[in-house]
Scaffold this motif. Sequence first.
Motif, PDB file in Angstrom:
ATOM      1  N   ARG A  50      95.934  11.936 -88.798  1.00 58.22           N
ATOM      2  CA  ARG A  50      96.411  10.660 -89.349  1.00 58.22           C
ATOM      3  C   ARG A  50      95.922  10.476 -90.782  1.00 58.22           C
ATOM      4  O   ARG A  50      96.656   9.975 -91.646  1.00 58.22           O
ATOM      5  N   TYR A  51      94.680  10.867 -91.023  1.00 58.74           N
ATOM      6  CA  TYR A  51      94.142  10.766 -92.389  1.00 58.74           C
ATOM      7  C   TYR A  51      94.973  11.614 -93.351  1.00 58.74           C
ATOM      8  O   TYR A  51      95.341  11.155 -94.430  1.00 58.74           O
ATOM      9  N   ARG A  52      95.269  12.832 -92.971  1.00 55.34           N
ATOM     10  CA  ARG A  52      96.042  13.722 -93.851  1.00 55.34           C
ATOM     11  C   ARG A  52      97.441  13.151 -94.100  1.00 55.34           C
ATOM     12  O   ARG A  52      97.966  13.231 -95.204  1.00 55.34           O
ATOM     13  N   VAL A  55      92.537   4.092 -91.132  1.00 56.12           N
ATOM     14  CA  VAL A  55      93.015   5.208 -91.948  1.00 56.12           C
ATOM     15  C   VAL A  55      93.828   4.704 -93.132  1.00 56.12           C
ATOM     16  O   VAL A  55      93.628   5.132 -94.275  1.00 56.12           O
ATOM     17  N   SER A  58      92.809   5.017 -97.062  1.00 64.63           N
ATOM     18  CA  SER A  58      93.702   5.729 -97.979  1.00 64.63           C
ATOM     19  C   SER A  58      93.997   4.879 -99.209  1.00 64.63           C
ATOM     20  O   SER A  58      93.966   5.365-100.346  1.00 64.63           O
ATOM     21  N   SER A 103      90.801   4.638-101.266  1.00 67.88           N
ATOM     22  CA  SER A 103      90.558   5.930-101.898  1.00 67.88           C
ATOM     23  C   SER A 103      91.385   6.079-103.175  1.00 67.88           C
ATOM     24  O   SER A 103      90.884   6.545-104.210  1.00 67.88           O
ATOM     25  N   THR A 157      85.766  13.166 -98.985  1.00 66.81           N
ATOM     26  CA  THR A 157      86.264  12.844 -97.654  1.00 66.81           C
ATOM     27  C   THR A 157      86.393  14.106 -96.806  1.00 66.81           C
ATOM     28  O   THR A 157      86.088  14.096 -95.608  1.00 66.81           O
ATOM     29  N   LEU A 207      84.613  14.670 -93.132  1.00 75.50           N
ATOM     30  CA  LEU A 207      85.308  15.103 -91.917  1.00 75.50           C
ATOM     31  C   LEU A 207      84.755  16.427 -91.412  1.00 75.50           C
ATOM     32  O   LEU A 207      84.653  16.648 -90.193  1.00 75.50           O
TER      33      LEU A 207
END
Length: 200
Positions: free
Chosen positions: A14-16, A29, A33, A36, A46, A50
């Motif tokens: 989900r982050y990607r 998330v 984002s 960021s 980040t 991870l």
Amino acid sequence: MPQDTEGFYSFVERYRTAMSGERTGDIVVDSFSELSARKSFRREWTDAFLKSMEMDITVSDYGTMKDLDEYLFGSSEVVGLFMARIMGLDEDSYPYARYLGRAMQYVNFIRDISEDLQLGRLYFPREELERFDLESLEYGEVMGKKDNFISFLRAQIGIYREWQSTAEKGYSYIPYRYLLPIKTAADMYLWTARVIEMNP
């Protein structure tokens, strides 16, 4: 236990997705984002965070302090870097921000020995245990070598204090309105270390 490995990798995905510009519907998330992008976090910070969280799934102990360095960077030093960026501090402050995160994390290790053992984790480098003739930090081992354990734990507190002392050199970069809560938090960690040091 057991750790939610599938949940972790789903979170990373989900982050990607969010970092590629899509909304995921995950408030954590998506908010991260946005933050960021707004604060120009470095992507490698980040990624390192991870990576360290993944190490909690794949790595159970560390041989040397050098082995632990990668975990400390991603699990705590980058938090200091995120905070420095959020506060708009000069980049000259970044090494001290890293040390503050590292120092606080080490107190967490000291405070949470029993809990971490229950999770199957040992964060102190094995070379540190060996220096005090300890096979492990399990209760039976520690109770049979109380003096060794006391010396070991006080030595770890010494490492923490050295890092904390370095971090404090960076306080001059922090505006007073931000310094007050940060120093208060740091003082609570110092207090925690003192309490443990008196009776390991």
